[in-house]
Design a protein around this motif. Structure first.
Motif, PDB file in Angstrom:
ATOM      1  N   UNK A  13      -0.572  -1.762  -1.861  1.00 36.14           N
ATOM      2  CA  UNK A  13      -1.820  -1.441  -2.558  1.00 36.14           C
ATOM      3  C   UNK A  13      -1.590  -0.224  -3.444  1.00 36.14           C
ATOM      4  N   UNK A  14      -1.631  -0.442  -4.762  1.00 35.53           N
ATOM      5  CA  UNK A  14      -1.364   0.634  -5.709  1.00 35.53           C
ATOM      6  C   UNK A  14      -2.661   1.140  -6.347  1.00 35.53           C
ATOM      7  N   UNK A  15      -2.530   2.103  -7.253  1.00 33.44           N
ATOM      8  CA  UNK A  15      -3.705   2.791  -7.793  1.00 33.44           C
ATOM      9  C   UNK A  15      -4.693   1.847  -8.479  1.00 33.44           C
ATOM     10  N   UNK A  31      -9.901   3.278  -1.329  1.00 36.48           N
ATOM     11  CA  UNK A  31      -8.827   2.937  -0.406  1.00 36.48           C
ATOM     12  C   UNK A  31      -9.341   2.094   0.753  1.00 36.48           C
ATOM     13  N   UNK A  32     -10.485   2.481   1.312  1.00 37.69           N
ATOM     14  CA  UNK A  32     -11.013   1.757   2.474  1.00 37.69           C
ATOM     15  C   UNK A  32     -11.262   0.276   2.162  1.00 37.69           C
ATOM     16  N   UNK A  33     -12.041  -0.066   1.133  1.00 32.42           N
ATOM     17  CA  UNK A  33     -12.252  -1.496   0.874  1.00 32.42           C
ATOM     18  C   UNK A  33     -10.961  -2.223   0.510  1.00 32.42           C
ATOM     19  N   UNK A  34     -10.049  -1.534  -0.145  1.00 32.02           N
ATOM     20  CA  UNK A  34      -8.785  -2.182  -0.504  1.00 32.02           C
ATOM     21  C   UNK A  34      -7.999  -2.579   0.750  1.00 32.02           C
ATOM     22  N   UNK A  35      -7.846  -1.654   1.690  1.00 34.96           N
ATOM     23  CA  UNK A  35      -7.107  -1.950   2.916  1.00 34.96           C
ATOM     24  C   UNK A  35      -7.846  -2.992   3.758  1.00 34.96           C
ATOM     25  N   UNK A  36      -9.158  -2.863   3.850  1.00 33.59           N
ATOM     26  CA  UNK A  36      -9.928  -3.818   4.663  1.00 33.59           C
ATOM     27  C   UNK A  36      -9.813  -5.235   4.109  1.00 33.59           C
ATOM     28  N   UNK A  37      -9.904  -5.386   2.796  1.00 35.79           N
ATOM     29  CA  UNK A  37      -9.756  -6.712   2.197  1.00 35.79           C
ATOM     30  C   UNK A  37      -8.334  -7.247   2.388  1.00 35.79           C
ATOM     31  N   UNK A  91      -6.691  -0.048  -5.923  1.00 38.01           N
ATOM     32  CA  UNK A  91      -7.697   0.832  -5.315  1.00 38.01           C
ATOM     33  C   UNK A  91      -8.884   1.022  -6.254  1.00 38.01           C
ATOM     34  N   UNK A  92      -8.575   1.221  -7.547  1.00 37.74           N
ATOM     35  CA  UNK A  92      -9.644   1.424  -8.521  1.00 37.74           C
ATOM     36  C   UNK A  92     -10.546   0.199  -8.624  1.00 37.74           C
ATOM     37  N   UNK A  93      -9.942  -0.983  -8.658  1.00 40.76           N
ATOM     38  CA  UNK A  93     -10.730  -2.214  -8.793  1.00 40.76           C
ATOM     39  C   UNK A  93     -11.508  -2.515  -7.512  1.00 40.76           C
ATOM     40  N   UNK A  94     -10.919  -2.217  -6.378  1.00 39.10           N
ATOM     41  CA  UNK A  94     -11.585  -2.480  -5.095  1.00 39.10           C
ATOM     42  C   UNK A  94     -12.718  -1.495  -4.822  1.00 39.10           C
TER      43      UNK A  94
END
Length: 284
Positions: free
Chosen positions: A169-171, A180-186, A174-177
């Motif tokens: 998961x890159x920057x 950080x939390x929603x990115x990792x959870x998804x 993370x920006x689109x999600x």
């Protein structure tokens, strides 16, 4: 060094394509006009510089795809350090085939040996620390597997081979999600249990958020040495730590001393100079 060679079936498409590119529509006009059809020669592959060998299987394949009767005897195999003037391999057989395949064989051998040599230099720079030197996906299109093999020949290790190896998961992710939390959870709900998750962080504050979600690895991007040291302390073994971003030969040891597990270096592949190797005629 326990260096497992790549299967010939992985090498052949690239070597065939390179030979076809060189042969064009009419073959080797120069060699066919000058060299008698049945003339045989012995030549040697000689290093002109100090370095580490990689790519001999591709060089041998280039000769043998032109003529199966070319015989290659390896003296210094992949992964071995060489000095100027040392003979890496002997190549004997039909002169036409050897001369026709010469440039393709050397292109692969010099390029991959250059990667192995660059890798060995930075591996040596961090010797005494636990950090492993790893490559990236900044590779030549079509040559990723062999370039990553060359990194291993130089004593380095490989990062992921492609987008399907693991989640990183890159920057921009993370920006689109939206963080950080929603990115990792998804990511965690979108893949199977065997897929590892790594997340890139730029600051210690981002790292704190990421650690609460228990990623397998954290990529510490372009952090100052003091921040890297603090980041390693914060992680405290809960995840693999990877330092990345503008790693230079003269800064690698200081970065390794922070305690990071991995140091990823793109220039090992995309900017490594070739190792100068020549094919010298010996006798007829």
């Amino acid at each position: 060094m326990n260096l497992t060679p790549l299967p010939a079936i992985m090498l052949e498409p690239a070597v065939r394509a390179a030979l076809l590119e060189d042969l064009g529509r009419a073959g080797d006009l120069t060699t066919d006009a000058i060299v008698p059809k049945n003339h045989r020669v012995t030549t040697v592959l000689v290093s002109r510089q100090t370095g580490v060998v990689a790519g001999l299987d591709m060089a041998m394949l280039a000769f043998r795809l032109i003529d199966q009767n070319v015989d290659v005897k390896v003296h210094l195999p992949d992964g071995i350090a060489v000095a100027p003037g040392e003979i890496i391999a002997s190549v004997s057989g039909p002169a036409r085939a050897i001369l026709t395949a010469e440039r393709t064989a050397l292109n692969f051998l010099c390029h991959l040996s250059g990667i192995a040599t660059a890798t060995a230099s930075i591996v040596d720079a961090v010797r005494g620390h636990d950090a492993k030197i790893v490559c990236t996906r900044k590779t030549t299109p079509g040559l990723r597997a062999v370039e990553k093999y060359a990194v291993r020949a130089g004593g380095g290790s490989n990062h992921r081979f492609g987008l399907d190896d693991a989640i990183l998961i890159k920057d921009n992710h993370i920006a689109i999600a939206g963080g950080i939390r929603p990115a990792i959870e998804r990511a965690r709900t979108g893949v199977g249990h065997l897929v590892k998750i790594e997340v890139e962080v730029d600051t210690l504050a981002q790292l704190e958020v990421a650690l609460a979600l228990a990623p397998d690895a954290v990529l510490l991007d372009n952090m100052a040495v003091d921040d890297l040291r603090q980041a390693v302390a914060m992680v405290a073994g809960r995840a693999i730590t990877e330092a990345s971003g503008r790693i230079a030969l003269d800064t690698a040891a200081e970065i390794a001393a922070t305690g990071v597990d991995l140091i990823s270096v793109g220039w090992l592949i995309h900017s490594a100079p070739i190792l100068d190797i020549g094919l010298d005629y010996r006798d007829s």
